[in-house]
Design a protein around this motif. Structure first.
Motif, PDB file in Angstrom:
ATOM      1  N   UNK A 161     -39.428  24.020  25.150  1.00 51.77           N
ATOM      2  CA  UNK A 161     -38.937  22.800  24.510  1.00 51.77           C
ATOM      3  C   UNK A 161     -37.875  23.127  23.452  1.00 51.77           C
ATOM      4  N   UNK A 162     -38.052  24.226  22.701  1.00 49.03           N
ATOM      5  CA  UNK A 162     -37.059  24.592  21.689  1.00 49.03           C
ATOM      6  C   UNK A 162     -35.775  25.098  22.348  1.00 49.03           C
ATOM      7  N   UNK A 163     -35.913  25.911  23.386  1.00 51.98           N
ATOM      8  CA  UNK A 163     -34.727  26.394  24.105  1.00 51.98           C
ATOM      9  C   UNK A 163     -33.957  25.222  24.694  1.00 51.98           C
ATOM     10  N   UNK A 164     -34.678  24.231  25.199  1.00 52.19           N
ATOM     11  CA  UNK A 164     -34.032  23.048  25.767  1.00 52.19           C
ATOM     12  C   UNK A 164     -33.300  22.264  24.686  1.00 52.19           C
ATOM     13  N   UNK A 165     -33.916  22.134  23.515  1.00 54.83           N
ATOM     14  CA  UNK A 165     -33.268  21.423  22.407  1.00 54.83           C
ATOM     15  C   UNK A 165     -31.981  22.128  21.986  1.00 54.83           C
ATOM     16  N   UNK A 166     -32.009  23.451  21.936  1.00 54.76           N
ATOM     17  CA  UNK A 166     -30.804  24.214  21.597  1.00 54.76           C
ATOM     18  C   UNK A 166     -29.715  24.001  22.646  1.00 54.76           C
ATOM     19  N   UNK A 167     -30.118  23.987  23.888  1.00 50.89           N
ATOM     20  CA  UNK A 167     -29.185  23.757  24.991  1.00 50.89           C
ATOM     21  C   UNK A 167     -28.573  22.362  24.880  1.00 50.89           C
ATOM     22  N   UNK A 168     -29.424  21.385  24.529  1.00 48.02           N
ATOM     23  CA  UNK A 168     -28.942  20.021  24.351  1.00 48.02           C
ATOM     24  C   UNK A 168     -27.956  19.912  23.205  1.00 48.02           C
ATOM     25  N   UNK A 169     -28.232  20.617  22.111  1.00 46.69           N
ATOM     26  CA  UNK A 169     -27.319  20.593  20.961  1.00 46.69           C
ATOM     27  C   UNK A 169     -25.962  21.169  21.347  1.00 46.69           C
ATOM     28  N   UNK A 170     -25.978  22.228  22.161  1.00 43.74           N
ATOM     29  CA  UNK A 170     -24.726  22.821  22.615  1.00 43.74           C
ATOM     30  C   UNK A 170     -23.940  21.843  23.467  1.00 43.74           C
ATOM     31  N   UNK A 171     -24.634  21.146  24.381  1.00 41.70           N
ATOM     32  CA  UNK A 171     -23.958  20.183  25.255  1.00 41.70           C
ATOM     33  C   UNK A 171     -23.374  19.030  24.452  1.00 41.70           C
ATOM     34  N   UNK A 172     -24.126  18.558  23.459  1.00 40.12           N
ATOM     35  CA  UNK A 172     -23.626  17.475  22.611  1.00 40.12           C
ATOM     36  C   UNK A 172     -22.389  17.928  21.835  1.00 40.12           C
ATOM     37  N   UNK A 173     -22.414  19.163  21.316  1.00 42.07           N
ATOM     38  CA  UNK A 173     -21.281  19.685  20.549  1.00 42.07           C
ATOM     39  C   UNK A 173     -20.025  19.795  21.407  1.00 42.07           C
TER      40      UNK A 173
END
Length: 304
Positions: free
Chosen positions: A268-280
């Protein structure tokens, strides 16, 4: 790669920006842009650019914007066999006119066609998308069709993007049927009935969703980052500084990354980091989907 299916809306977004001060009741010289949008469509395009095996289920008019949106997704490798172009309907359109400083002066939308994503339509496609690893759904579907879809696809992990505060209400009574959800703070308040003004209340809302049966929760906090939780881990990730060209579509890119993270087996944390990258990556683009979105771009962002 495991298959992801998305059920949601397509829109044509028309935006007018005047060269000078707007004069009401007159024709104003300016710049007019046409782009394709819709939460479901944006998530699908992002997934395709990330290299995912993705199919899209939707409806649009058999008109210029509908055919154009379909052609663009097909060229990106999306399976569009379950996108219906209806001759008797117009593609959903959001049309806005900005003022000279870039604020919206007036807008008009016609989303009637999206109600044609009906129970009957879901019946027609359910078998074909039944082998998906996960299915993403946006709340452009009616409350009745959302509930019916959750019933028909109950054996498959379902992901929910609530789209807006108003449309989030449509999923309120069935929220526990979704494996993963990605509301923003205000949408989370509507879905949970919990006012969120502090980190403690954020955690309370997250735990409430888990108690209802949701397995993974991502609550976007805009410039404040994202709260994430599942049954083993939780926390808040803060964004690093990024030059914001436009915030439009950043949430859709995050949703796409959550779906991609699921099929890749990320925590879940790795996914959140991935999501933050995509949003950026999306924040750096004027369009709702950054045409430069790719695995290479995401990995470069994450490595920083």
């Amino acid at each position: 790669m495991k298959k992801i299916s998305i059920i949601g809306g397509i829109t044509a977004d028309i935006e007018g920006t005047p060269y000078n001060r707007l004069i009401h009741g007159d024709s104003n010289p300016g710049k007019i842009t046409l782009s394709y949008g819709g939460v479901g469509r944006n998530i699908t395009e992002n997934l395709a650019r990330m290299g995912a095996n993705v199919g899209f289920v939707s409806v649009a008019g058999d008109d210029f914007p509908g055919r154009g949106a379909l052609r663009e997704l097909k060229e990106l490798g999306v399976n569009v066999e379950h996108v219906k172009l209806l001759p008797e309907e117009n593609t959903a359109v959001y049309m806005s006119i900005l003022n000279i400083v870039g604020d919206m002066e007036l807008a008009l939308c016609n989303m009637d066609v999206l109600e044609r994503i009906s129970n009957t339509f879901i019946d027609e496609v359910a078998e074909d998308i039944g082998d998906s690893a996960i299915i993403g759904i946006d709340t452009n579907l009616t409350a009745e069709t959302l509930a019916d879809t959750a019933d028909k696809l109950s054996g498959i992990p379902l992901f929910l993007d609530p789209v807006s505060v108003t449309k989030a209400e449509r999923a309120k009574n069935i929220i526990g049927r979704f494996h993963t959800i990605k509301p923003n703070r205000m949408e989370a308040e509507v879905l949970s009935g919990i006012r969120i003004t502090s980190e403690e209340e954020l955690e309370k809302a997250g735990q409430w969703f888990l108690s209802e049966g949701v397995e993974r929760v991502f609550i976007s906090l805009g410039a404040g980052g994202v709260y994430f939780t599942d049954r083993t881990d939780s926390g808040i990730l803060r964004p690093k500084p990024v030059k914001v060209v436009s915030a439009t579509g950043a949430g859709d890119a995050f949703s796409a990354a959550v779906l991609y993270g699921f099929v890749q087996g990320l925590s879940v944390k790795e996914t959140a980091l991935y999501g933050m990258a995509a949003a950026a990556v999306t924040l750096e683009s004027k369009t709702s989907v950054n045409s430069m979105m790719s695995q290479e771009k995401l990995k470069a962002y994450l490595s920083e």
